[in-house]
Design a protein around this motif. Structure first.
Motif, PDB file in Angstrom:
ATOM      1  N   GLN A 195       0.846  -1.176   0.000  1.00  0.00           N
ATOM      2  CA  GLN A 195       0.000   0.000   0.000  1.00  0.00           C
ATOM      3  C   GLN A 195       0.889   1.236   0.000  1.00  0.00           C
ATOM      4  OE1 GLN A 195      -2.533  -1.290   3.487  1.00  0.00           O
ATOM      5  NE2 GLN A 195      -4.085  -0.261   2.226  1.00  0.00           N
ATOM      6  N   ALA A 196       0.513   2.215  -0.827  1.00  0.00           N
ATOM      7  CA  ALA A 196       1.298   3.445  -0.918  1.00  0.00           C
ATOM      8  C   ALA A 196       1.010   4.356   0.263  1.00  0.00           C
ATOM      9  CB  ALA A 196       0.962   4.169  -2.225  1.00  0.00           C
ATOM     10  N   GLY A 197       2.027   5.129   0.652  1.00  0.00           N
ATOM     11  CA  GLY A 197       1.829   6.183   1.629  1.00  0.00           C
ATOM     12  C   GLY A 197       1.832   5.760   3.070  1.00  0.00           C
ATOM     13  N   ASN A 198       2.290   4.537   3.370  1.00  0.00           N
ATOM     14  CA  ASN A 198       2.279   4.108   4.771  1.00  0.00           C
ATOM     15  C   ASN A 198       3.606   4.395   5.477  1.00  0.00           C
ATOM     16  OD1 ASN A 198       3.915   2.204   3.609  1.00  0.00           O
ATOM     17  ND2 ASN A 198       2.679   0.439   4.177  1.00  0.00           N
ATOM     18  N   GLY A 199       4.481   5.152   4.821  1.00  0.00           N
ATOM     19  CA  GLY A 199       5.727   5.582   5.453  1.00  0.00           C
ATOM     20  C   GLY A 199       6.789   4.512   5.563  1.00  0.00           C
ATOM     21  N   ASN A 200       6.669   3.449   4.787  1.00  0.00           N
ATOM     22  CA  ASN A 200       7.612   2.335   4.906  1.00  0.00           C
ATOM     23  C   ASN A 200       8.581   2.214   3.740  1.00  0.00           C
ATOM     24  OD1 ASN A 200       6.613   1.442   7.380  1.00  0.00           O
ATOM     25  ND2 ASN A 200       4.968   0.319   6.380  1.00  0.00           N
ATOM     26  N   ARG A 201       8.666   3.238   2.875  1.00  0.00           N
ATOM     27  CA  ARG A 201       9.551   3.070   1.720  1.00  0.00           C
ATOM     28  C   ARG A 201      11.009   2.966   2.161  1.00  0.00           C
ATOM     29  NH1 ARG A 201       8.876   8.488  -1.928  1.00  0.00           N
ATOM     30  NH2 ARG A 201       8.604   9.964  -0.242  1.00  0.00           N
ATOM     31  N   ILE A 202      11.786   2.290   1.333  1.00  0.00           N
ATOM     32  CA  ILE A 202      13.165   1.926   1.661  1.00  0.00           C
ATOM     33  C   ILE A 202      14.096   2.628   0.691  1.00  0.00           C
ATOM     34  CG2 ILE A 202      14.783  -0.005   1.795  1.00  0.00           C
ATOM     35  CD1 ILE A 202      12.320  -1.808   2.345  1.00  0.00           C
ATOM     36  N   ALA A 203      15.157   3.257   1.230  1.00  0.00           N
ATOM     37  CA  ALA A 203      16.163   3.884   0.365  1.00  0.00           C
ATOM     38  C   ALA A 203      16.839   2.808  -0.476  1.00  0.00           C
ATOM     39  CB  ALA A 203      17.194   4.632   1.197  1.00  0.00           C
ATOM     40  N   CYS A 204      17.153   3.153  -1.714  1.00  0.00           N
ATOM     41  CA  CYS A 204      17.727   2.167  -2.627  1.00  0.00           C
ATOM     42  C   CYS A 204      18.987   2.694  -3.294  1.00  0.00           C
ATOM     43  CB  CYS A 204      16.694   1.771  -3.689  1.00  0.00           C
ATOM     44  SG  CYS A 204      16.201   3.112  -4.797  1.00  0.00           S
ATOM     45  N   ALA A 205      19.660   1.799  -3.969  1.00  0.00           N
ATOM     46  CA  ALA A 205      20.797   2.136  -4.823  1.00  0.00           C
ATOM     47  C   ALA A 205      20.473   1.597  -6.215  1.00  0.00           C
ATOM     48  CB  ALA A 205      22.077   1.494  -4.295  1.00  0.00           C
ATOM     49  N   LEU A 234      25.888   5.547 -10.497  1.00  0.00           N
ATOM     50  CA  LEU A 234      25.231   5.079  -9.282  1.00  0.00           C
ATOM     51  C   LEU A 234      24.422   6.211  -8.654  1.00  0.00           C
ATOM     52  CD1 LEU A 234      24.829   2.924  -7.021  1.00  0.00           C
ATOM     53  CD2 LEU A 234      26.867   3.904  -5.914  1.00  0.00           C
ATOM     54  N   LEU A 235      23.157   5.929  -8.377  1.00  0.00           N
ATOM     55  CA  LEU A 235      22.319   6.792  -7.550  1.00  0.00           C
ATOM     56  C   LEU A 235      22.119   6.043  -6.241  1.00  0.00           C
ATOM     57  CD1 LEU A 235      21.291   7.221 -10.714  1.00  0.00           C
ATOM     58  CD2 LEU A 235      19.683   8.744  -9.573  1.00  0.00           C
ATOM     59  N   ASN A 236      22.755   6.522  -5.181  1.00  0.00           N
ATOM     60  CA  ASN A 236      22.707   5.838  -3.886  1.00  0.00           C
ATOM     61  C   ASN A 236      21.835   6.631  -2.917  1.00  0.00           C
ATOM     62  OD1 ASN A 236      23.376   3.849  -1.995  1.00  0.00           O
ATOM     63  ND2 ASN A 236      25.059   5.076  -1.188  1.00  0.00           N
ATOM     64  N   GLN A 237      21.359   5.941  -1.880  1.00  0.00           N
ATOM     65  CA  GLN A 237      20.458   6.575  -0.915  1.00  0.00           C
ATOM     66  C   GLN A 237      19.309   7.260  -1.658  1.00  0.00           C
ATOM     67  OE1 GLN A 237      20.928   6.407   2.523  1.00  0.00           O
ATOM     68  NE2 GLN A 237      22.678   5.085   2.158  1.00  0.00           N
ATOM     69  N   ALA A 238      18.841   6.613  -2.713  1.00  0.00           N
ATOM     70  CA  ALA A 238      17.788   7.168  -3.569  1.00  0.00           C
ATOM     71  C   ALA A 238      16.419   6.702  -3.087  1.00  0.00           C
ATOM     72  CB  ALA A 238      18.010   6.738  -5.016  1.00  0.00           C
ATOM     73  N   TYR A 239      15.408   7.455  -3.480  1.00  0.00           N
ATOM     74  CA  TYR A 239      14.035   7.094  -3.152  1.00  0.00           C
ATOM     75  C   TYR A 239      13.193   7.064  -4.419  1.00  0.00           C
ATOM     76  CZ  TYR A 239      14.874   7.475   1.838  1.00  0.00           C
ATOM     77  OH  TYR A 239      15.346   7.257   3.109  1.00  0.00           O
ATOM     78  N   ILE A 240      12.366   6.041  -4.530  1.00  0.00           N
ATOM     79  CA  ILE A 240      11.395   5.983  -5.619  1.00  0.00           C
ATOM     80  C   ILE A 240      10.335   7.044  -5.322  1.00  0.00           C
ATOM     81  CG2 ILE A 240       9.721   4.558  -6.848  1.00  0.00           C
ATOM     82  CD1 ILE A 240      12.488   3.413  -7.146  1.00  0.00           C
TER      83      ILE A 240
END
Length: 197
Positions: free
Chosen positions: A123-133, A152-158
């Motif tokens: 579910q979108a918007g529940n505050g659980n997104r994870i930083a990615c590389a 490289l895009l590090n510590q990125a967010y979708i």
């Protein structure tokens, strides 16, 4: 002679974000240790990487200089975010173990049904997104020389999982995506030693 890069020479992978302290001058970007790594190669098209832009404004000041030009100074602004965007051909979870981008956009998800876990729900918007590389690697095996570029895009967010759409009546389902990172977490690495004369 210019090197013309082809789509077939490109690989892309997404993983959990890397600790910035692990990125050192002794390790190439494509040699870093990635966790929860998933290949996106073979699933992407129309990929665009926007490098951080360092805008400069002109500040006009009172008076003129010795040549009659109005006094002015350049005001350097902070660099913008780095961004990657593209179109993902929607796979199933079973294909190459690829969990699309939901894990990093919405978190780990919930196993459904809880007893047999045949599906994963997000579910979108529940505050659980994870930083990615997100690592984009261009490698040419032409010899000589062997060209290579790592981005490289590090510590990125979708930031966007766009509309899910079908490309046409005889086409396939696809979805646009976008991810951003700070300028300090954007790296580009080109094989070879650059000299300036």
């Amino acid at each position: 002679m210019a090197k013309i890069w082809k789509a077939r020479e490109t690989t892309v992978q997404i993983s959990d974000a890397i600790d910035p302290s692990a990125i050192s001058d002794s390790t190439l970007l494509d040699g870093l240790s990635f966790s929860n790594q998933k290949p996106l190669t073979g699933l992407l098209k129309n990929v665009t990487i926007v490098e951080p832009e360092g805008a400069i404004d002109k500040q006009d000041l009172l008076g003129v200089d010795s040549n009659g030009f109005q006094n002015a100074e350049l005001d350097e602004k902070p660099f913008d975010l780095a961004k990657i965007s593209g179109t993902l051909v929607m796979p199933g979870l079973h294909e190459s173990g690829t969990a699309m981008l939901e894990r990093w956009a919405y978190g780990d998800g919930t196993q459904v049904p809880s007893e047999s876990a045949t599906h994963t729900r997000w579910q979108a918007g529940n505050g659980n997104r994870i930083a990615c590389a997100i690592l984009v690697n261009l490698t040419s095996n032409e010899s000589p020389p062997n060209y290579e570029v790592n981005i490289l895009l590090n510590q990125a967010y979708i930031t966007k999982l766009g509309d899910r759409k079908i490309s046409g009546p005889d086409g396939h389902w696809e979805q646009d995506f976008e991810a951003v990172c700070l300028p300090r977490n954007y790296y580009i690495e080109i094989k070879g030693t650059v000299t300036y004369s």
